[in-house]
Design a protein around this motif. Structure first.
Motif, mmCIF file in Angstrom:
data_model
loop_
_atom_site.group_PDB
_atom_site.id
_atom_site.type_symbol
_atom_site.label_atom_id
_atom_site.label_comp_id
_atom_site.label_asym_id
_atom_site.label_seq_id
_atom_site.Cartn_x
_atom_site.Cartn_y
_atom_site.Cartn_z
ATOM 1 N N ASP A 1 17.428 -1.680 2.415
ATOM 2 C CA ASP A 1 16.652 -1.356 3.614
ATOM 3 C C ASP A 1 15.549 -0.379 3.211
ATOM 4 O O ASP A 1 15.821 0.772 2.856
ATOM 5 C CB ASP A 1 17.563 -0.747 4.673
ATOM 6 N N MET A 2 14.292 -0.836 3.277
ATOM 7 C CA MET A 2 13.161 -0.011 2.842
ATOM 8 C C MET A 2 12.555 0.807 3.977
ATOM 9 O O MET A 2 11.561 1.508 3.775
ATOM 10 C CB MET A 2 12.094 -0.910 2.231
ATOM 11 N N ALA A 3 13.153 0.755 5.185
ATOM 12 C CA ALA A 3 12.570 1.420 6.348
ATOM 13 C C ALA A 3 12.381 2.920 6.126
ATOM 14 O O ALA A 3 11.363 3.502 6.535
ATOM 15 C CB ALA A 3 13.424 1.170 7.591
ATOM 16 N N SER A 4 13.346 3.561 5.471
ATOM 17 C CA SER A 4 13.276 5.009 5.288
ATOM 18 C C SER A 4 12.195 5.441 4.302
ATOM 19 O O SER A 4 11.863 6.621 4.218
ATOM 20 C CB SER A 4 14.633 5.553 4.828
ATOM 21 N N TYR A 5 11.647 4.501 3.563
ATOM 22 C CA TYR A 5 10.617 4.833 2.573
ATOM 23 C C TYR A 5 9.204 4.581 3.117
ATOM 24 O O TYR A 5 8.230 4.729 2.405
ATOM 25 C CB TYR A 5 10.831 4.021 1.300
ATOM 26 N N ARG B 1 0.847 -1.196 0.000
ATOM 27 C CA ARG B 1 0.000 0.000 0.000
ATOM 28 C C ARG B 1 0.884 1.247 0.000
ATOM 29 O O ARG B 1 1.943 1.299 0.637
ATOM 30 C CB ARG B 1 -0.953 0.005 1.187
ATOM 31 N N LEU B 2 0.400 2.249 -0.728
ATOM 32 C CA LEU B 2 1.128 3.496 -0.939
ATOM 33 C C LEU B 2 0.214 4.658 -0.558
ATOM 34 O O LEU B 2 -0.975 4.663 -0.885
ATOM 35 C CB LEU B 2 1.535 3.597 -2.412
ATOM 36 N N LYS B 3 0.777 5.638 0.148
ATOM 37 C CA LYS B 3 0.004 6.809 0.563
ATOM 38 C C LYS B 3 0.472 8.042 -0.203
ATOM 39 O O LYS B 3 1.653 8.392 -0.164
ATOM 40 C CB LYS B 3 0.149 7.044 2.067
ATOM 41 N N LYS C 1 3.506 17.788 -3.281
ATOM 42 C CA LYS C 1 2.943 16.454 -3.495
ATOM 43 C C LYS C 1 4.020 15.427 -3.196
ATOM 44 O O LYS C 1 5.159 15.553 -3.652
ATOM 45 C CB LYS C 1 2.452 16.316 -4.941
ATOM 46 N N GLY C 2 3.667 14.381 -2.429
ATOM 47 C CA GLY C 2 4.639 13.346 -2.094
ATOM 48 C C GLY C 2 3.968 12.010 -1.863
ATOM 49 O O GLY C 2 2.748 11.933 -1.693
ATOM 50 N N SER C 3 4.768 10.952 -1.860
ATOM 51 C CA SER C 3 4.267 9.590 -1.644
ATOM 52 C C SER C 3 5.210 8.848 -0.708
ATOM 53 O O SER C 3 6.407 9.133 -0.665
ATOM 54 C CB SER C 3 4.156 8.825 -2.970
ATOM 55 N N HIS C 4 4.650 7.898 0.033
ATOM 56 C CA HIS C 4 5.487 6.982 0.807
ATOM 57 C C HIS C 4 4.730 5.677 1.007
ATOM 58 O O HIS C 4 3.503 5.625 0.888
ATOM 59 C CB HIS C 4 5.900 7.585 2.152
ATOM 60 N N PHE C 5 5.460 4.615 1.274
ATOM 61 C CA PHE C 5 4.859 3.299 1.463
ATOM 62 C C PHE C 5 4.304 3.183 2.886
ATOM 63 O O PHE C 5 4.958 3.594 3.850
ATOM 64 C CB PHE C 5 5.894 2.197 1.227
ATOM 65 N N THR C 6 3.102 2.631 3.008
ATOM 66 C CA THR C 6 2.550 2.346 4.335
ATOM 67 C C THR C 6 2.680 0.867 4.670
ATOM 68 O O THR C 6 2.680 0.488 5.843
ATOM 69 C CB THR C 6 1.067 2.761 4.411
ATOM 70 N N SER C 7 2.772 0.022 3.667
ATOM 71 C CA SER C 7 3.048 -1.404 3.887
ATOM 72 C C SER C 7 3.733 -1.963 2.659
ATOM 73 O O SER C 7 3.470 -1.516 1.530
ATOM 74 C CB SER C 7 1.761 -2.181 4.186
ATOM 75 N N LEU C 8 4.614 -2.925 2.877
ATOM 76 C CA LEU C 8 5.375 -3.531 1.788
ATOM 77 C C LEU C 8 4.995 -5.001 1.644
ATOM 78 O O LEU C 8 4.738 -5.675 2.635
ATOM 79 C CB LEU C 8 6.874 -3.415 2.056
#
Length: 253
Positions: free
Chosen positions: A243-247, A138-140, A202-209
């Motif tokens: 490492d995807m934590a920062s995204y 999911r992406l926000k 405008k920006g996006s970030h991952f809420t779940s991978l």
């Protein structure tokens, strides 16, 4: 016959594809005509152990699933099994493409690998093998007013991430660009519902991978000078681990 014709055209012996030399660890796939994009996709999906196991657990039933020749998960599972167990140099994908309903002419048409992947996953889902649990995250998306701080957000599911690599030399750099804020101003930009200002970011970030994250590198751009698509050929490096934590949270604005 397909492999024999390819062998003759390249000057190799007619049986080159039969026995795989010990130096070749994996089985290859022959090109049906213009199916290099398909071969790359199949090989990429093959190394996903979770997807392989899902296909191997599929129990074909002619009453429920129709003819063998048109059963996509059965044919893809058989091809995966051959890729895993065969001692041949290369295998054909003809049975798989036949299950798609393709003719020989279709094998000579170029298609988009990302679109084919989505169509393939939809076909597997129709036979009771959904890919959501393996590839869906999911992406926000966020719109933030730069005047009053009001935010408008939307969360949606994704099965792959399209990364712009035109100005990137690595996957990490492309990911940072993917979540970076983009400022917008002017009469055509977003109008804040709280203060009516038209200065926003405008920006996006991952809420779940997902367990398996699929990254698509956008290797084609539209060239305004020639009014046509142009392929990007510069080097884009990628790490063995990332490492995807920062995204998983928006970067500082």
């Amino acid at each position: 016959k397909e492999a024999e014709k390819a062998a003759k055209a390249s000057g190799r012996s007619a049986d080159w594809y039969l026995a795989r030399p010990k130096s070749q660890l994996y089985v290859g796939l022959t090109n049906q005509g213009a199916t290099c994009y398909l071969n790359s996709l199949v090989q990429g999906l093959y190394v996903c152990q979770e997807l392989r196991e899902s296909l191997y657990s599929f129990e074909y039933d002619p009453v429920l699933h129709g003819a063998e020749d048109s059963c996509v998960p059965l044919q893809l599972g058989r091809l995966f099994a051959e890729l895993q167990l065969s001692t041949r140099h290369a295998l054909t994908t003809r049975a798989l493409t036949a299950s798609f309903g393709w003719s020989q002419a279709d094998a000579f048409r170029q298609h988009d690998a990302q679109e084919l992947c989505r169509v393939l996953f939809e076909a597997l889902a129709k036979f009771g093998l959904p890919s959501e649990e393996l590839f869906q995250g999911r992406l926000k998306d966020t719109l933030r007013c730069l005047d009053c701080g009001f935010e408008s957000t939307r969360t949606e599911a994704f099965s792959d991430v399209q990364l712009d690599v035109a100005a990137a030399s690595s996957v990490e750099e492309a990911l940072r660009g993917f979540v970076a804020w983009e400022t917008m101003e002017g009469p055509d930009s977003w109008c804040c519902s709280a203060c009516s200002a038209r200065r926003s970011a405008k920006g996006s970030h991952f809420t779940s991978l997902p367990p398996l994250l699929m990254l698509q590198l956008k290797r084609f751009v539209f060239d305004v000078a020639s009014m046509s698509r142009r392929k990007l050929n510069h080097r884009v490096s990628f790490p063995l681990t990332i490492d995807m934590a920062s995204y998983l949270s928006p970067p500082p604005l």
